[in-house]
Design a protein around this motif. Sequence first.
Motif, short mmCIF file in Angstrom:
data_model
loop_
_atom_site.label_atom_id
_atom_site.label_comp_id
_atom_site.label_asym_id
_atom_site.label_seq_id
_atom_site.Cartn_x
_atom_site.Cartn_y
_atom_site.Cartn_z
N GLY A 55 67.41 89.34 14.95
CA GLY A 55 68.32 89.43 13.70
C GLY A 55 68.31 88.12 12.90
O GLY A 55 68.72 87.14 13.55
N THR A 58 71.73 86.22 13.18
CA THR A 58 72.38 85.79 14.47
C THR A 58 72.53 84.37 14.70
O THR A 58 71.56 83.71 14.11
CB THR A 58 71.42 86.36 15.71
OG1 THR A 58 70.22 85.80 15.53
CG2 THR A 58 71.63 87.93 15.60
N ASN A 175 82.02 99.68 11.55
CA ASN A 175 81.70 98.37 10.73
C ASN A 175 82.68 98.50 9.60
O ASN A 175 83.25 97.40 9.05
CB ASN A 175 80.46 98.19 10.19
CG ASN A 175 79.45 97.34 10.92
OD1 ASN A 175 80.05 96.51 11.68
ND2 ASN A 175 78.11 97.54 11.10
N ARG A 195 80.45 85.20 8.56
CA ARG A 195 80.33 86.27 9.47
C ARG A 195 80.54 87.43 8.70
O ARG A 195 79.80 88.64 8.97
CB ARG A 195 80.67 86.14 11.01
CG ARG A 195 79.79 85.10 11.57
CD ARG A 195 80.01 85.36 13.12
NE ARG A 195 79.70 84.12 14.04
CZ ARG A 195 80.64 83.10 14.37
NH1 ARG A 195 81.88 83.59 14.44
NH2 ARG A 195 80.11 82.29 15.06
N ASN A 199 77.40 89.42 9.06
CA ASN A 199 77.18 90.37 10.14
C ASN A 199 78.51 90.63 10.91
O ASN A 199 78.96 89.83 11.85
CB ASN A 199 76.37 89.51 11.01
CG ASN A 199 75.65 90.26 12.10
OD1 ASN A 199 75.99 91.26 12.49
ND2 ASN A 199 74.46 89.63 12.87
N ARG A 202 79.77 90.25 14.42
CA ARG A 202 79.63 88.93 15.35
C ARG A 202 81.09 88.14 15.25
O ARG A 202 81.28 87.51 16.11
CB ARG A 202 78.69 88.02 14.65
CG ARG A 202 77.31 88.30 14.42
CD ARG A 202 76.56 87.38 15.49
NE ARG A 202 77.06 87.71 16.79
CZ ARG A 202 76.58 89.01 17.43
NH1 ARG A 202 75.88 89.88 16.75
NH2 ARG A 202 76.87 89.33 18.59
N ASP A 258 71.02 91.18 17.59
CA ASP A 258 71.34 92.60 16.74
C ASP A 258 70.88 93.83 17.12
O ASP A 258 71.23 94.78 16.89
CB ASP A 258 70.81 92.41 15.20
CG ASP A 258 71.52 91.45 14.42
OD1 ASP A 258 72.94 91.20 14.86
OD2 ASP A 258 71.10 91.01 13.30
N TYR A 259 69.67 93.61 18.12
CA TYR A 259 69.15 94.83 18.57
C TYR A 259 69.77 95.95 19.58
O TYR A 259 69.26 96.83 19.72
CB TYR A 259 67.61 94.51 19.18
CG TYR A 259 67.57 93.62 20.19
CD1 TYR A 259 68.13 93.78 21.51
CD2 TYR A 259 66.71 92.40 20.02
CE1 TYR A 259 68.03 92.80 22.54
CE2 TYR A 259 66.57 91.41 21.23
CZ TYR A 259 67.14 91.70 22.51
OH TYR A 259 66.90 90.77 23.11
N TYR A 284 68.73 98.94 24.19
CA TYR A 284 67.78 98.65 22.63
C TYR A 284 67.01 99.75 22.30
O TYR A 284 65.80 99.48 22.30
CB TYR A 284 67.49 97.28 22.75
CG TYR A 284 66.65 96.98 24.04
CD1 TYR A 284 65.25 97.66 24.00
CD2 TYR A 284 66.95 96.12 24.79
CE1 TYR A 284 64.58 97.36 25.13
CE2 TYR A 284 66.31 95.77 26.00
CZ TYR A 284 64.83 96.30 26.01
OH TYR A 284 64.15 96.18 27.24
#
Length: 421
Positions: A55, A58, A175, A195, A199, A202, A258-259, A284
């Motif tokens: 990602g 990250t 999210n 972040r 993301n 995170r 991220d996976y 994943y």
Amino acid sequence: MAVKALKGFKDIIPGEVETWQFIEQTARSIFQRFGFSEIKVPILEKTKLFTRSIGETTDIVEKEMYTFPDRNGSSLTMRPEGTAPVLRAYIENGLYAVKPVQKLYTIGPMFRHERPQKGRLRQFHQMSVEVLGTDKPWLDADVMAMAWQILRELGLTASLEINSLGCKACRPSFNKALLDFLDQAQGLCDDCLRRRQTNPLRVLDCKSSNCQEQYAQAPSILDFLCDGCRDHFTTVKEGLELLSVPYKVNSFMVRGLDYYTRTTFELVTSDLGAQSAVGAGGRYDGLVKQLGGPDVPGIGFALGVERLVLLLDQLGKGGSRPHVDLFIAALGSQAQEKAFVLTNILRANGLSVAMDLMDRSLKNQMKQAGKAGARYALILGEQELENGEAVLRNMETHDQENVVIKEDIELWSEEFAHITH
Ligand code: ATP
Ligand code: MG
């Protein structure tokens, strides 16, 4: 001035390497019992393999990768983790067509440009596994039980923390709730403010105590799981209970890559200061497809070898003396020649044998034998040659016996067959 190694890059020298070997041998034996095959993959890969999988936003990709242009200008990266290279190899070699479920392990160095400190290096080593081809929740429990078993057989304890990060279907609603919460939060650190934009998940990983205090009130991802993810997580927990593997649910554990989907886990210890994770992993399910392979699910984890070594050292279980079955102490050129040949024949027959090549005195040779941890010593001097008998000493009990010297050393060597471990 002598050239030194790079900062964060370490030699593993005799005296330490025995601990590494113990760790690796223990893990390999367990991987085999659980049906895993070894795979060896390159250290250098195209940079896009990692940016696509780990990602772009990250920490690893943003600030930790050793990335540089090759002589022809293409961007290369020294692998910061093992999953992406192993999955690339799985796809490239068509391993999905060989077996519907592939269980792979690999052991080797990883590279991250981090601030070196205890348990944190720039070249470090991981023992990692990947299982590709099934999303059955019992497998998640099985894989965690295997990590647990490795620690157990090493004589270490760590606690297993687990979480579910949901899937493509349910994570967006979490999210959104998290973003709403972050909009209200006060005094977040700069990293978290950033972040929040790039993301949001995170932020929960932030080490700042002020941020952590705020996040104690954050929504829990476990309240947002879809039915499929909730059932999966329930069965994973039941699986761990069936196998009597103790665990703790930590709904704030998000991983640095991220996976991950659904199950994630960490093995944490309170004995390593800030570097508390000895291993971590998770599921994943979209990653193989994302890397251009078939749509197969997967799960994996990595154990950090340096941190396992530190834990073993702290318990006084690290290191070990080199193993020698027989030390031949020879005096005088004739005896030395006999010893020279006998040493070689016994080594070919499977014994670990050492002899002095420095013309030391008998006393010093016996000291050498002690230092080498020899179980037996054979004393072969001029006097012995004259009498036709050498002295075999058990170094633990100090018992001695005479052994008749045979001219044919090939035949003589048979008399030492009983010195096996
Ligand atoms: P940390 O939170 O300590 O930075 P991480 O989440 O970055 O760990 P992973 O990417 O999950 O770590 O890697 C798995 C394991 O590899 C870690 O649990 C740890 O034992 C080890 N590890 C990771 N980075 C390093 C490093 N720089 N030096 C030594 N070991 C490391
Ligand atoms: Mg890290």
